[in-house]
Design an enzyme around this catalytic site. Structure first.
Site, short mmCIF file in Angstrom:
data_model
loop_
_atom_site.label_atom_id
_atom_site.label_comp_id
_atom_site.label_asym_id
_atom_site.label_seq_id
_atom_site.Cartn_x
_atom_site.Cartn_y
_atom_site.Cartn_z
N LYS A 10 42.27 -12.59 99.84
CA LYS A 10 43.20 -11.89 100.74
C LYS A 10 42.49 -10.93 101.70
CE LYS A 10 47.31 -12.31 97.85
NZ LYS A 10 48.45 -11.59 97.24
N ASP A 21 54.13 -10.31 100.71
CA ASP A 21 54.34 -9.95 99.30
C ASP A 21 55.40 -8.86 99.11
OD1 ASP A 21 52.52 -11.75 98.17
OD2 ASP A 21 50.83 -10.37 98.43
N GLY A 37 58.41 -10.97 88.00
CA GLY A 37 58.15 -11.20 89.41
C GLY A 37 58.33 -12.62 89.91
#
Length: 269
Positions: free
Chosen positions: A66, A103, A237
């Protein structure tokens, strides 16, 4: 020619992204293929260059790439800048690459679906790593009363809090006081079946608990503990995973995906 997308990461064989995006494409009638790509250490730029030069239009990025994707993008969205990391790249019409981070907004989309009391609430985020940084801006946009970041290394929490002076404060586990309406576990401890150093009293007094980690079936060790302490509104999640993927898909394709329908589909897949 069919439009090409993929997910970069290492490891990558476990990624659900191909099945998520295949489903999104099916229900929105989009013609595309979506694959996985294992990135060897230090080779992200090379892999991304090859993908985009051979007609690739967009990709997702997972650990540990990332930060590489953040550096790779020509332009960044405000969410990517705030997160300091990129999980979505899109090739624009002029050939340049846009970097985004979905996210945090994926998390908020799931929290709102679950009727989490975010507005005017006291929020505690456990952990001050990249996951925490990625969710701060979107959570602040829901207008909570305050956010406290608690972390083993106080200086890391203080650094993140300093980026958002007004409503965000830092604490160590030793000096954490008061009670919180919403508690979010942004550590990866659940992957090791371990719990953060939070008192039962503090965890049990929350109205809503969420773990960024997920298990396809059953609770994480964190949500299981919260439920045992009487917090019935405790969730993992999995919805965030689907939410962030939908936002990537919508950025690439310009079509909306029904979030509730996608959750329902994958919960029973």
């Amino acid at each position: 020619m069919t439009d090409k997308y993929l997910v970069f990461g290492n490891p990558i064989a476990h990624s659900m992204s191909p099945s998520l995006h295949a489903y999104f494409a099916k229900i929105t009638q989009q013609d595309l293929v979506y694959d996985r790509s294992l990135v060897e250490e230090g080779r992200f730029k090379e892999c991304a260059d090859e993908f985009f030069s051979h007609g690739g239009l967009g990709c997702n990025i997972t650990v540990p790439c990332k930060l590489d994707a953040y550096s790779y993008a020509n332009t960044l969205t405000d969410y990517a800048k705030a997160a300091g990391a990129v999980n979505t790249l899109k090739k624009l019409d002029d050939g340049t690459i846009l970097g985004d981070n979905t996210d945090g907004r994926g998390l908020v989309r799931d929290l709102l679906r679950l009727k989490c009391p975010l507005q005017d609430s006291k929020v505690l985020i456990i952990g001050a790593g990249g996951a925490c940084q990625g969710i701060l801006k979107p959570i602040l946009e829901t207008n909570p009363k305050s956010i406290t970041i608690v972390n083993r290394t106080l200086s890391k929490a203080e650094h993140l809090a300093s980026l958002y002076q007004d409503k965000v404060t830092a604490a160590s586990f030793e000096n954490l006081e008061g009670s919180f309406d919403v508690i979010i576990n942004a550590t990866s401890l659940s992957l090791k079946n371990e719990l953060p150093n939070l008192s039962d009293e503090l965890l049990g007094s929350a109205k809503f608990v969420y773990d960024l980690m997920y298990r396809k079936y059953g609770d994480t060790v964190f949500t299981k503990k919260a439920k045992a302490l009487g917090v019935t509104q405790s969730f993992d999640g999995f919805g965030m995973l689907i939410g962030q993927a939908i936002l990537s898909f919508e950025l690439w394709r310009g079509v909306e995906v029904d979030f509730d329908k996608a959750i329902e589909h994958f919960m029973h897949a």
